[in-house]
Write a protein that holds these residues in place. Structure first.
Motif, PDB file in Angstrom:
ATOM      1  N   THR A  98      59.734  10.829  15.816  1.00 19.21           N
ATOM      2  CA  THR A  98      59.271   9.442  15.799  1.00 19.21           C
ATOM      3  C   THR A  98      57.795   9.403  16.139  1.00 19.21           C
ATOM      4  OG1 THR A  98      61.452   8.772  16.561  1.00 19.21           O
ATOM      5  CG2 THR A  98      59.690   7.133  16.684  1.00 19.21           C
ATOM      6  N   THR A  99      57.046   8.617  15.399  1.00 19.54           N
ATOM      7  CA  THR A  99      55.594   8.576  15.570  1.00 19.54           C
ATOM      8  C   THR A  99      55.125   7.214  16.079  1.00 19.54           C
ATOM      9  OG1 THR A  99      55.301   7.965  13.254  1.00 19.54           O
ATOM     10  CG2 THR A  99      55.192  10.315  13.795  1.00 19.54           C
ATOM     11  N   TYR A 100      53.985   7.238  16.747  1.00 24.39           N
ATOM     12  CA  TYR A 100      53.397   6.043  17.345  1.00 24.39           C
ATOM     13  C   TYR A 100      51.888   6.108  17.126  1.00 24.39           C
ATOM     14  CZ  TYR A 100      57.880   6.178  19.726  1.00 24.39           C
ATOM     15  OH  TYR A 100      59.215   6.236  20.003  1.00 24.39           O
ATOM     16  N   TYR A 101      51.287   4.940  16.913  1.00 24.20           N
ATOM     17  CA  TYR A 101      49.858   4.902  16.633  1.00 24.20           C
ATOM     18  C   TYR A 101      49.166   3.781  17.402  1.00 24.20           C
ATOM     19  CZ  TYR A 101      51.072   7.895  12.727  1.00 24.20           C
ATOM     20  OH  TYR A 101      51.535   8.934  11.960  1.00 24.20           O
ATOM     21  N   GLY A 102      47.918   4.061  17.761  1.00 28.20           N
ATOM     22  CA  GLY A 102      47.103   2.993  18.305  1.00 28.20           C
ATOM     23  C   GLY A 102      46.777   1.991  17.203  1.00 28.20           C
ATOM     24  N   ASP A 103      46.572   0.751  17.572  1.00 25.48           N
ATOM     25  CA  ASP A 103      46.351  -0.303  16.576  1.00 25.48           C
ATOM     26  C   ASP A 103      45.162  -0.017  15.672  1.00 25.48           C
ATOM     27  OD1 ASP A 103      47.341  -3.046  18.784  1.00 25.48           O
ATOM     28  OD2 ASP A 103      48.518  -1.731  17.476  1.00 25.48           O
ATOM     29  N   SER A 104      44.126   0.586  16.218  1.00 26.56           N
ATOM     30  CA  SER A 104      42.897   0.779  15.450  1.00 26.56           C
ATOM     31  C   SER A 104      43.013   1.857  14.381  1.00 26.56           C
ATOM     32  CB  SER A 104      41.746   1.115  16.393  1.00 26.56           C
ATOM     33  OG  SER A 104      41.986   2.334  17.047  1.00 26.56           O
ATOM     34  N   VAL A 105      44.055   2.695  14.451  1.00 24.49           N
ATOM     35  CA  VAL A 105      44.165   3.799  13.489  1.00 24.49           C
ATOM     36  C   VAL A 105      45.363   3.660  12.556  1.00 24.49           C
ATOM     37  CG1 VAL A 105      43.052   5.316  15.170  1.00 24.49           C
ATOM     38  CG2 VAL A 105      45.554   5.376  14.918  1.00 24.49           C
ATOM     39  N   LYS A 106      46.198   2.660  12.787  1.00 23.85           N
ATOM     40  CA  LYS A 106      47.384   2.480  11.938  1.00 23.85           C
ATOM     41  C   LYS A 106      46.983   2.346  10.471  1.00 23.85           C
ATOM     42  CE  LYS A 106      50.419   0.332  15.361  1.00 23.85           C
ATOM     43  NZ  LYS A 106      51.058  -0.918  15.827  1.00 23.85           N
ATOM     44  N   GLY A 107      47.692   3.073   9.631  1.00 26.79           N
ATOM     45  CA  GLY A 107      47.412   3.028   8.204  1.00 26.79           C
ATOM     46  C   GLY A 107      46.365   4.013   7.735  1.00 26.79           C
ATOM     47  N   ARG A 108      45.648   4.606   8.690  1.00 23.11           N
ATOM     48  CA  ARG A 108      44.602   5.577   8.309  1.00 23.11           C
ATOM     49  C   ARG A 108      44.883   6.980   8.858  1.00 23.11           C
ATOM     50  NH1 ARG A 108      39.815   5.022  10.467  1.00 23.11           N
ATOM     51  NH2 ARG A 108      40.536   3.792  12.248  1.00 23.11           N
ATOM     52  N   PHE A 109      45.483   7.059  10.010  1.00 23.92           N
ATOM     53  CA  PHE A 109      45.762   8.347  10.642  1.00 23.92           C
ATOM     54  C   PHE A 109      47.261   8.642  10.534  1.00 23.92           C
ATOM     55  CE2 PHE A 109      42.081   8.580  13.964  1.00 23.92           C
ATOM     56  CZ  PHE A 109      41.176   8.280  12.970  1.00 23.92           C
ATOM     57  N   THR A 110      47.585   9.930  10.436  1.00 27.92           N
ATOM     58  CA  THR A 110      48.979  10.353  10.394  1.00 27.92           C
ATOM     59  C   THR A 110      49.171  11.542  11.312  1.00 27.92           C
ATOM     60  OG1 THR A 110      49.185   9.644   8.082  1.00 27.92           O
ATOM     61  CG2 THR A 110      50.870  11.135   8.934  1.00 27.92           C
ATOM     62  N   ILE A 111      50.136  11.433  12.217  1.00 27.57           N
ATOM     63  CA  ILE A 111      50.479  12.548  13.087  1.00 27.57           C
ATOM     64  C   ILE A 111      51.743  13.201  12.537  1.00 27.57           C
ATOM     65  CG2 ILE A 111      51.829  11.113  14.687  1.00 27.57           C
ATOM     66  CD1 ILE A 111      50.772  12.914  16.974  1.00 27.57           C
ATOM     67  N   SER A 112      51.757  14.528  12.588  1.00 26.72           N
ATOM     68  CA  SER A 112      52.918  15.261  12.103  1.00 26.72           C
ATOM     69  C   SER A 112      53.067  16.549  12.890  1.00 26.72           C
ATOM     70  CB  SER A 112      52.771  15.561  10.607  1.00 26.72           C
ATOM     71  OG  SER A 112      51.634  16.379  10.375  1.00 26.72           O
ATOM     72  N   ARG A 113      54.173  17.247  12.678  1.00 24.56           N
ATOM     73  CA  ARG A 113      54.392  18.476  13.428  1.00 24.56           C
ATOM     74  C   ARG A 113      54.979  19.543  12.517  1.00 24.56           C
ATOM     75  NH1 ARG A 113      60.262  18.454  16.053  1.00 24.56           N
ATOM     76  NH2 ARG A 113      61.268  17.246  14.424  1.00 24.56           N
ATOM     77  N   ASP A 114      54.803  20.777  12.959  1.00 29.36           N
ATOM     78  CA  ASP A 114      55.407  21.929  12.303  1.00 29.36           C
ATOM     79  C   ASP A 114      56.171  22.685  13.378  1.00 29.36           C
ATOM     80  OD1 ASP A 114      55.948  24.508  11.294  1.00 29.36           O
ATOM     81  OD2 ASP A 114      54.270  24.385   9.905  1.00 29.36           O
TER      82      ASP A 114
END
Length: 125
Positions: A57-73
């Motif tokens: 499950t991912t969470y984002y700060g308001d200022s980066v939503k839609g532009r940044f993506t967090i992922s894992r390997d």
């Protein structure tokens, strides 16, 4: 102990993209959060994004939503931060961090026990 090593920072023009990596090693936990924070000179450390390792499950700060993506390997024990549409005001040192004490995602950097050394991201106008 957990060791975190960030990489991928650099200089990019406004509107450009960068991908940060954070490789984790050492002690493992049953449930934990990995997050990215950033800190610009003279400013408070700011939450950017986080991922719960057990559920992705991912969470984002308001200022980066839609532009940044967090992922894992999982295989590489690495978390990534894909940053698109970068803005000059996002120039900062970006840090990877781990919180293993909470069953929820905290946006407060004080709650994170382990930190990487940081990687500089500079966005030119």
């Amino acid at each position: 102990q957990v060791q975190l090593v960030e990489s991928g920072g650099g200089l990019v023009q406004a509107g450009g993209s960068l991908r940060l990596s954070c490789a984790a090693s050492g002690r493992t936990f049953r449930s934990y959060t990995m997050a990215w924070f950033r800190q610009a000179p003279g400013k408070e450390r700011e939450f950017v994004a986080a991922i719960r390792w057990s559920t992705s499950t991912t969470y984002y700060g308001d200022s980066v939503k839609g532009r940044f993506t967090i992922s894992r390997d999982n295989a590489k024990n690495t978390v990534y931060l894909q940053m698109n549409g970068l803005k000059p005001e996002e120039t900062a040192v970006y840090y990877c961090a781990v919180d293993h004490d909470r069953s929820y995602v905290s946006y407060d950097w004080h709650n994170y026990s382990y930190w990487g050394q940081g990687t500089q991201v500079t966005v030119s106008s």
